[in-house]
Motif scaffolding. Structure first.
Motif, PDB file in Angstrom:
ATOM      1  N   LEU A  34       0.834  -1.201   0.000  1.00 25.55           N
ATOM      2  CA  LEU A  34       0.000   0.000   0.000  1.00 25.55           C
ATOM      3  C   LEU A  34       0.871   1.255   0.000  1.00 25.55           C
ATOM      4  CD1 LEU A  34      -2.874   1.158   0.154  1.00 25.55           C
ATOM      5  CD2 LEU A  34      -2.624   1.131   2.637  1.00 25.55           C
ATOM      6  N   LEU A  35       1.902   1.263   0.813  1.00 25.46           N
ATOM      7  CA  LEU A  35       2.804   2.405   0.874  1.00 25.46           C
ATOM      8  C   LEU A  35       3.523   2.619  -0.457  1.00 25.46           C
ATOM      9  CD1 LEU A  35       3.909   4.538   2.853  1.00 25.46           C
ATOM     10  CD2 LEU A  35       5.758   2.948   3.333  1.00 25.46           C
ATOM     11  N   LEU A  36       4.024   1.539  -1.045  1.00 23.98           N
ATOM     12  CA  LEU A  36       4.700   1.663  -2.335  1.00 23.98           C
ATOM     13  C   LEU A  36       3.739   2.117  -3.430  1.00 23.98           C
ATOM     14  CD1 LEU A  36       7.015  -1.463  -2.289  1.00 23.98           C
ATOM     15  CD2 LEU A  36       7.717   0.930  -2.242  1.00 23.98           C
ATOM     16  N   THR A  37       2.497   1.663  -3.374  1.00 29.57           N
ATOM     17  CA  THR A  37       1.512   2.073  -4.377  1.00 29.57           C
ATOM     18  C   THR A  37       1.174   3.553  -4.224  1.00 29.57           C
ATOM     19  OG1 THR A  37       0.609  -0.160  -4.411  1.00 29.57           O
ATOM     20  CG2 THR A  37      -0.757   1.560  -5.359  1.00 29.57           C
ATOM     21  N   LEU A  38       1.133   4.027  -2.999  1.00 32.14           N
ATOM     22  CA  LEU A  38       0.866   5.455  -2.786  1.00 32.14           C
ATOM     23  C   LEU A  38       2.020   6.320  -3.290  1.00 32.14           C
ATOM     24  CD1 LEU A  38      -0.773   5.432   0.747  1.00 32.14           C
ATOM     25  CD2 LEU A  38      -1.888   5.791  -1.455  1.00 32.14           C
ATOM     26  N   PHE A  39       3.260   5.823  -3.152  1.00 32.37           N
ATOM     27  CA  PHE A  39       4.414   6.565  -3.661  1.00 32.37           C
ATOM     28  C   PHE A  39       4.509   6.515  -5.176  1.00 32.37           C
ATOM     29  CE2 PHE A  39       6.657   5.973   0.606  1.00 32.37           C
ATOM     30  CZ  PHE A  39       6.315   7.251   1.015  1.00 32.37           C
ATOM     31  N   GLY A  40       4.050   5.431  -5.748  1.00 27.27           N
ATOM     32  CA  GLY A  40       4.081   5.288  -7.198  1.00 27.27           C
ATOM     33  C   GLY A  40       3.435   3.974  -7.583  1.00 27.27           C
ATOM     34  N   TYR A  41       2.656   3.991  -8.603  1.00 28.21           N
ATOM     35  CA  TYR A  41       1.899   2.803  -8.995  1.00 28.21           C
ATOM     36  C   TYR A  41       2.811   1.659  -9.435  1.00 28.21           C
ATOM     37  CZ  TYR A  41      -1.860   0.162 -11.223  1.00 28.21           C
ATOM     38  OH  TYR A  41      -2.741  -0.808 -11.574  1.00 28.21           O
ATOM     39  N   ILE A  42       3.854   1.963 -10.172  1.00 25.15           N
ATOM     40  CA  ILE A  42       4.766   0.935 -10.696  1.00 25.15           C
ATOM     41  C   ILE A  42       5.520   0.209  -9.570  1.00 25.15           C
ATOM     42  CG2 ILE A  42       6.743   0.505 -12.214  1.00 25.15           C
ATOM     43  CD1 ILE A  42       4.142   1.158 -13.700  1.00 25.15           C
ATOM     44  N   PRO A  43       6.075   0.915  -8.575  1.00 32.30           N
ATOM     45  CA  PRO A  43       6.722   0.171  -7.480  1.00 32.30           C
ATOM     46  C   PRO A  43       5.757  -0.751  -6.746  1.00 32.30           C
ATOM     47  CG  PRO A  43       7.401   2.450  -7.409  1.00 32.30           C
ATOM     48  CD  PRO A  43       6.321   2.352  -8.438  1.00 32.30           C
ATOM     49  N   GLY A  44       4.515  -0.339  -6.613  1.00 30.20           N
ATOM     50  CA  GLY A  44       3.503  -1.190  -5.978  1.00 30.20           C
ATOM     51  C   GLY A  44       3.244  -2.453  -6.783  1.00 30.20           C
ATOM     52  N   ILE A  45       3.194  -2.330  -8.093  1.00 28.47           N
ATOM     53  CA  ILE A  45       2.986  -3.492  -8.958  1.00 28.47           C
ATOM     54  C   ILE A  45       4.175  -4.437  -8.870  1.00 28.47           C
ATOM     55  CG2 ILE A  45       2.809  -4.259 -11.350  1.00 28.47           C
ATOM     56  CD1 ILE A  45       1.213  -1.759 -11.946  1.00 28.47           C
ATOM     57  N   ILE A  46       5.367  -3.880  -8.937  1.00 31.27           N
ATOM     58  CA  ILE A  46       6.571  -4.719  -8.894  1.00 31.27           C
ATOM     59  C   ILE A  46       6.634  -5.487  -7.578  1.00 31.27           C
ATOM     60  CG2 ILE A  46       9.092  -4.657  -8.801  1.00 31.27           C
ATOM     61  CD1 ILE A  46       8.913  -2.266 -10.763  1.00 31.27           C
ATOM     62  N   TYR A  47       6.379  -4.805  -6.479  1.00 34.69           N
ATOM     63  CA  TYR A  47       6.428  -5.476  -5.179  1.00 34.69           C
ATOM     64  C   TYR A  47       5.333  -6.541  -5.059  1.00 34.69           C
ATOM     65  CZ  TYR A  47       6.308  -6.340  -0.200  1.00 34.69           C
ATOM     66  OH  TYR A  47       6.307  -6.940   1.013  1.00 34.69           O
ATOM     67  N   ALA A  48       4.128  -6.225  -5.512  1.00 38.27           N
ATOM     68  CA  ALA A  48       3.023  -7.168  -5.414  1.00 38.27           C
ATOM     69  C   ALA A  48       3.304  -8.438  -6.219  1.00 38.27           C
ATOM     70  CB  ALA A  48       1.724  -6.518  -5.886  1.00 38.27           C
ATOM     71  N   VAL A  49       3.786  -8.285  -7.435  1.00 30.85           N
ATOM     72  CA  VAL A  49       4.100  -9.453  -8.262  1.00 30.85           C
ATOM     73  C   VAL A  49       5.237 -10.252  -7.650  1.00 30.85           C
ATOM     74  CG1 VAL A  49       4.961 -10.175 -10.526  1.00 30.85           C
ATOM     75  CG2 VAL A  49       3.178  -8.440 -10.381  1.00 30.85           C
ATOM     76  N   TYR A  50       6.235  -9.560  -7.101  1.00 31.34           N
ATOM     77  CA  TYR A  50       7.351 -10.250  -6.445  1.00 31.34           C
ATOM     78  C   TYR A  50       6.860 -11.069  -5.254  1.00 31.34           C
ATOM     79  CZ  TYR A  50      11.381 -10.996  -3.479  1.00 31.34           C
ATOM     80  OH  TYR A  50      12.319 -11.569  -2.670  1.00 31.34           O
ATOM     81  N   VAL A  51       6.050 -10.462  -4.404  1.00 26.78           N
ATOM     82  CA  VAL A  51       5.565 -11.147  -3.204  1.00 26.78           C
ATOM     83  C   VAL A  51       4.668 -12.327  -3.569  1.00 26.78           C
ATOM     84  CG1 VAL A  51       4.050 -10.855  -1.190  1.00 26.78           C
ATOM     85  CG2 VAL A  51       5.787  -9.170  -1.682  1.00 26.78           C
ATOM     86  N   LEU A  52       3.854 -12.177  -4.589  1.00 26.07           N
ATOM     87  CA  LEU A  52       2.935 -13.246  -4.966  1.00 26.07           C
ATOM     88  C   LEU A  52       3.640 -14.417  -5.648  1.00 26.07           C
ATOM     89  CD1 LEU A  52      -0.104 -11.173  -6.233  1.00 26.07           C
ATOM     90  CD2 LEU A  52       0.084 -12.447  -4.094  1.00 26.07           C
ATOM     91  N   THR A  53       4.768 -14.160  -6.257  1.00 22.48           N
ATOM     92  CA  THR A  53       5.444 -15.241  -6.984  1.00 22.48           C
ATOM     93  C   THR A  53       6.606 -15.858  -6.219  1.00 22.48           C
ATOM     94  OG1 THR A  53       6.857 -13.656  -8.132  1.00 22.48           O
ATOM     95  CG2 THR A  53       4.830 -14.362  -9.247  1.00 22.48           C
ATOM     96  N   LYS A  54       6.990 -15.277  -5.099  1.00 22.61           N
ATOM     97  CA  LYS A  54       8.138 -15.849  -4.372  1.00 22.61           C
ATOM     98  C   LYS A  54       7.775 -17.076  -3.591  1.00 22.61           C
ATOM     99  CE  LYS A  54       8.027 -13.523   0.005  1.00 22.61           C
ATOM    100  NZ  LYS A  54       8.765 -13.024   1.071  1.00 22.61           N
TER     101      LYS A  54
END
Length: 54
Positions: A34-54
Motif C-alpha cells: 500500500l505504501l509503495l503504491t501510494l508513492f508510485g503505482y509501478i513500485p507497488g505493482i513490482i512489489y506485489a508481483v514479487y511477493v505473490l510469486t516468491k
C-alpha cells in the motif's frame, strides 16, 4: 504456476494492494504494498508481483 497464481497476478497488476491482501490478509506485506503504491503505482505493482510469486 497455476491458474490461481495467474489470477492473483492479474489482480495485483490492476490493484496491487488488493492482490496482496487477498493472499496474505492485513499483514506486513499488505502495508508495504500500500505504501509503495501510494508513492508510485509501478513500485507497488513490482512489489506485489514479487511477493505473490516468491
Amino acid at each position: 504456476m497455476g491458474t490461481a497464481t495467474f489470477i492473483d497476478i492479474i489482480v495485483a497488476i490492476l490493484l496491487p494492494p488488493l492482490g496482496v491482501f487477498l493472499k496474505f490478509g492485513c499483514g506486513v506485506e499488505f502495508w508495504i504494498c500500500l505504501l509503495l503504491t501510494l508513492f508510485g503505482y509501478i513500485p507497488g505493482i513490482i512489489y506485489a508481483v514479487y511477493v505473490l510469486t516468491k
